[in-house]
Scaffold this active site. Structure first.
Site, PDB file in Angstrom:
ATOM      1  N   GLU A 129      38.031 -51.822 -71.858  1.00 12.31           N
ATOM      2  CA  GLU A 129      39.264 -51.390 -71.199  1.00 12.31           C
ATOM      3  C   GLU A 129      40.430 -51.280 -72.175  1.00 12.31           C
ATOM      4  OE1 GLU A 129      36.471 -52.717 -68.203  1.00 12.31           O
ATOM      5  OE2 GLU A 129      37.233 -53.715 -70.004  1.00 12.31           O
ATOM      6  N   HIS A 199      36.068 -58.402 -57.844  1.00 12.67           N
ATOM      7  CA  HIS A 199      36.104 -57.014 -57.389  1.00 12.67           C
ATOM      8  C   HIS A 199      36.995 -56.864 -56.156  1.00 12.67           C
ATOM      9  CE1 HIS A 199      32.360 -57.278 -59.743  1.00 12.67           C
ATOM     10  NE2 HIS A 199      32.597 -56.012 -60.050  1.00 12.67           N
TER      11      HIS A 199
END
Length: 449
Positions: A129, A199
């Site tokens: 990322e 998540h």
């Protein structure tokens, strides 16, 4: 990766057991939690499939828009795909990149785009990322349009330094000689019913503390397409959080052609007179249900506001003061100075008291004209709700600002209905989320204050 490999091996073994007809072992294993989570019982056994109802809201589509031409029924991920398609077609410098976006992404938001526009404009990146955002900054600095995808908002934190210390400050540190304003970062966001601690997070408040970027969260397919196109075309780096529980649950009519919804403008979805309800993303649909419950059960009229842009947020719609043109800057400033003088000096006389009374009467008079003040000045009560934890959540910033701007108009303490100060749980998600019953209970307490 090792954990995924082990999981795949376990499932493969279970399937081979079943295929081999080892019924005794199969029956013993079928009761295991892993098997219940991954496999459906054979319909031949007569055991009804268990359905887990995870949605804590009912999606409410907006009326079909008429001003943007032909519309088509789309869910939220299809509206995102449509926006990206429009951007790639309009801007030859636009590129889309991230983990697995080349084959459509885990949520299918980029499906078909590589085939249409080529592998040089829609391509995969390594699982990094920090590298994705750093690469996006470099692309944007050259003048191209960079659209980066972080696969889950929970995994945006390795890129935090690149976003906060590089992207947000690039224009400022160069004296506007250079900027990366054509960078947009997309990320699936919020709870989904089974995402657990890695998540399900809503990290918008982390970035709301950072000048130089814009943070946007849509509530529906129509809003998502218009807001995403505005982010892509905006000349500031933008983070666009997409409520992943709405990817398929939210369906409505969306224009096929490109259109824009302005950033930093909240939307009053429903007008009311007794309580202001503020939320963004999925939680907007929760408070819309709360507004209906309050009207039906309590006879309370709620004004529902979708904030849409978290940074910079629309203070005017929520709590703007009276326009100076309406009352005169000198009169309002004088009234404020007299109030401060009284508080600081401890001195009271009839003149100062009368000035205060006049000032409050002006405020009350302003309540009768909706065009002159924000929602909370009209209703006197405010409830803010979001999925992120309570402490340090963006509701705190809204609450503080409203208290400073509308103190004399408040009829009850501001209420924040948010997630708990714990990691996001798995099986206890229904107890964690700020559902309509928690919001309704807080609203009832405000009315009875």
């Amino acid at each position: 990766m090792a954990a995924l490999a082990a999981l795949a091996a376990t499932v493969g073994g279970l399937l081979r057991l079943r295929a081999a007809g080892a019924e005794g072992q199969w029956r013993r294993l079928r009761g295991a939690g892993l098997l219940r989570g991954l496999l459906q019982p054979d319909s031949a056994t007569g055991v009804a499939a268990q359905r887990r109802h995870v949605a804590h809201f009912t999606f409410q589509p907006d009326p079909e828009p008429q001003e943007y031409g032909q519309t088509q029924k789309m869910n939220l991920f299809q509206a995102i795909t449509s926006a990206l398609d429009n951007s790639l077609a309009k801007d030859p410098t636009a590129v889309i990149f991230g983990e697995d976006v080349a084959f459509g992404g885990v949520f299918r938001c980029t499906v078909g785009l590589r085939d249409k526009y080529g592998k040089d404009r829609v391509f995969n990146t390594p699982l990094c990322e920090q590298g994705i955002v750093g690469f996006g900054i470099g692309v944007a600095v050259t003048g191209a349009t960079a659209i980066a995808e972080i696969q889950f908002a929970d995994y945006i934190f390795p890129a935090f330094d690149q976003i906060v210390n590089e992207a947000a400050k690039y224009r400022y540190r160069s004296g506007d000689l250079f900027n990366c304003g054509s960078l947009t970062i997309r990320a699936p966001w919020g709870c989904v019913g089974h995402g657990a601690l890695y998540h399900s997070q809503s990290p918008e408040a982390f970035f709301a503390h950072c000048p130089g970027i814009k943070v946007v969260v849509p509530r529906s397919p129509f809003q998502a397409k218009g807001l995403l196109l505005s982010c892509i075309e905006d000349k500031n780096p933008c983070i666009f959080f997409e409520p992943k529980i709405l990817y398929r649950a939210a369906v409505e009519q969306v224009p096929v052609e490109p259109y824009n919804i302005p950033l930093s403008q909240a939307e009053v979805i429903q007008e009311g007179s007794d309580v202001t309800l503020v939320a963004w993303g999925t939680q907007v649909h929760v408070i819309r249900e709360v507004a209906s419950m309050a009207q039906e059960k309590l006879g309370v009229s709620c004004e529902v506001i979708d904030l849409r842009t978290i940074l910079p947020w629309d203070m005017d719609t929520v709590c703007k003061k009276f326009r100076e043109a309406a009352y005169g800057k000198e009169e309002l400033d004088f009234g404020r100075r007299m109030t401060v003088f009284e508080r600081n000096s401890g001195f009271k006389n009839n003149t100062v008291l009368q000035l205060k009374i006049n000032y409050i009467q002006q405020c009350q008079k302003g309540k009768k004209n909706d065009s002159l003040q924000g929602s909370v000045i009209k209703t006197g009560r405010l409830l803010i709700s979001h999925e992120a934890p309570l402490t340090g959540g963006f509701a705190s910033e809204i609450s503080s600002t409203v208290q400073e701007e509308c103190f004399l108009n408040l009829e009850a303490p501001i209420s924040r209905v948010c997630g708990y100060d714990t990691p996001f749980p798995h099986i206890f998600e229904p107890f964690y989320i700020p559902d309509k019953w928690k919001c309704y209970d807080a609203l009832r307490k405000m009315i009875n204050y």
